[in-house]
Design a protein around this motif. Structure first.
Motif, PDB file in Angstrom:
ATOM      1  N   TYR A  24     -80.679  17.570 -23.117  1.00 12.83           N
ATOM      2  CA  TYR A  24     -80.650  16.884 -21.831  1.00 12.83           C
ATOM      3  C   TYR A  24     -80.214  15.433 -22.029  1.00 12.83           C
ATOM      4  O   TYR A  24     -80.212  14.909 -23.147  1.00 12.83           O
ATOM      5  CB  TYR A  24     -82.018  16.934 -21.158  1.00 12.83           C
TER       6      TYR A  24
ATOM      7  N   PHE B  32     -83.269  13.496 -15.453  1.00 14.69           N
ATOM      8  CA  PHE B  32     -82.737  14.132 -16.653  1.00 14.69           C
ATOM      9  C   PHE B  32     -81.956  15.372 -16.240  1.00 14.69           C
ATOM     10  O   PHE B  32     -82.408  16.150 -15.391  1.00 14.69           O
ATOM     11  CB  PHE B  32     -83.859  14.541 -17.611  1.00 14.69           C
TER      12      PHE B  32
ATOM     13  N   TYR C 108     -80.497  18.846 -17.693  1.00 15.91           N
ATOM     14  CA  TYR C 108     -80.572  19.790 -18.809  1.00 15.91           C
ATOM     15  C   TYR C 108     -79.379  20.737 -18.762  1.00 15.91           C
ATOM     16  O   TYR C 108     -78.936  21.150 -17.686  1.00 15.91           O
ATOM     17  CB  TYR C 108     -81.876  20.592 -18.737  1.00 15.91           C
TER      18      TYR C 108
ATOM     19  N   VAL D 294     -89.839  15.846 -18.770  1.00 15.65           N
ATOM     20  CA  VAL D 294     -89.320  16.096 -20.114  1.00 15.65           C
ATOM     21  C   VAL D 294     -89.795  17.477 -20.553  1.00 15.65           C
ATOM     22  O   VAL D 294     -90.998  17.749 -20.569  1.00 15.65           O
ATOM     23  CB  VAL D 294     -89.804  15.027 -21.115  1.00 15.65           C
TER      24      VAL D 294
ATOM     25  N   PHE E  73     -83.124  15.149 -26.665  1.00 14.20           N
ATOM     26  CA  PHE E  73     -82.359  14.192 -25.870  1.00 14.20           C
ATOM     27  C   PHE E  73     -81.012  13.982 -26.545  1.00 14.20           C
ATOM     28  O   PHE E  73     -80.930  13.717 -27.741  1.00 14.20           O
ATOM     29  CB  PHE E  73     -83.105  12.861 -25.770  1.00 14.20           C
TER      30      PHE E  73
ATOM     31  N   ARG F  39     -83.835  12.308 -31.246  1.00 10.02           N
ATOM     32  CA  ARG F  39     -82.697  12.512 -30.360  1.00 10.02           C
ATOM     33  C   ARG F  39     -81.463  12.806 -31.194  1.00 10.02           C
ATOM     34  O   ARG F  39     -81.488  12.705 -32.421  1.00 10.02           O
ATOM     35  CB  ARG F  39     -82.473  11.295 -29.458  1.00 10.02           C
TER      36      ARG F  39
END
Length: 255
Positions: free
Chosen positions: A103, A110, A112, A126, A132, A176
């Protein structure tokens, strides 16, 4: 004459039977309640509204047939849908939501996306298990739900799929992931691991033992671990501390 009357009677009985069956289906199988199971990200209300958009959804038997025997255009976050009837007026819809590849920040929330790079879900939450992603080079003005994300590097999603699979294989959890310019970088706390654009298997296999050594030699030190050119156990591995003025002057070789 008697034969004609008999045939007419058979036809009338057949027509009447069809009418009775039709009325029974119409009156008995009226949708009064739709229950949704299997959903975690999409709300019950959202999915019920999606089903009720069909003008024939007032009939529970129709819903049962539609979601079991026809090719239904599903919401972006849904992988599959099946239907069952608890009774003539209650339909249970069982959904299977997609597993998200990652995402990124999008329009105050956010967004996805799945393994194919399809925009699947926009939410402020989240979702555990989806990393991320940054540096995708997305033209946000062209983003549309349930369509492939407009990225500059068309092969980036294949790379992310491979890297996330290998991270799971080696039980690694990065904070991330970056795919800027087609090169993959992973972030583990204050350490950035640059993997480059390919040969990820042997590179990712080295991350865990290297991070352990970094913790011993450079505890808490932020910096960049260069694995772009790693291709064998004899390859030099460089760690560049964040405080380094130049890579040539301050790069440290991991022994």
């Amino acid at each position: 004459m008697k034969r004609k009357k008999r045939m007419l009677m058979i036809v009338l009985i057949s027509i009447l039977s069809v009418v009775v069956i039709f009325l029974a289906v119409f009156l008995l199988f009226q949708t009064r309640k739709i229950e949704v199971t299997g959903n975690q990200y999409c709300s019950d209300e959202e999915l019920v509204k999606w089903i009720q958009k069909d003008e024939l959804a007032f009939n529970s038997l129709y819903i049962w047939f539609k979601y079991n025997y026809t090719d239904v255009e599903k919401p972006a976050a849904i992988e599959s849908v099946t239907a069952s009837m608890k009774n003539p007026w209650t339909v249970e819809i069982k959904v299977k939501e997609k597993t998200f590849l990652g995402y990124f920040d999008y329009d105050g929330a956010f967004l996805y996306f799945d393994d194919n790079g399809t925009a699947a879900l926009k939410t402020s939450e989240v979702i555990e298990g989806a990393p991320f992603i940054e540096g995708l080079g997305i033209d946000e003005s062209k983003v549309k739900m349930n369509q492939e994300l407009p990225v500059t590097d068309e092969g980036i999603f294949e790379k992310i799929v491979e890297v996330t699979r290998l991270l799971n294989k080696y039980e690694l959890f990065s904070d991330r992931l970056s795919g800027e310019d087609g090169n993959i970088s992973l972030f583990f706390g204050v350490v950035t691991v640059q993997l480059g654009s390919g040969d990820y298997e042997q590179k990712i296999a080295q991350i865990s033992p290297i991070l352990e050594k970094l913790d011993e030699q450079f505890a808490g030190q932020a910096g960049v671990l260069h694995l772009e050119k790693y291709d064998s156990p004899n390859s030099a591995i460089r760690f560049v501390p964040e405080t380094a003025q130049t890579e040539d002057a301050k790069a440290d070789k991991i022994e």
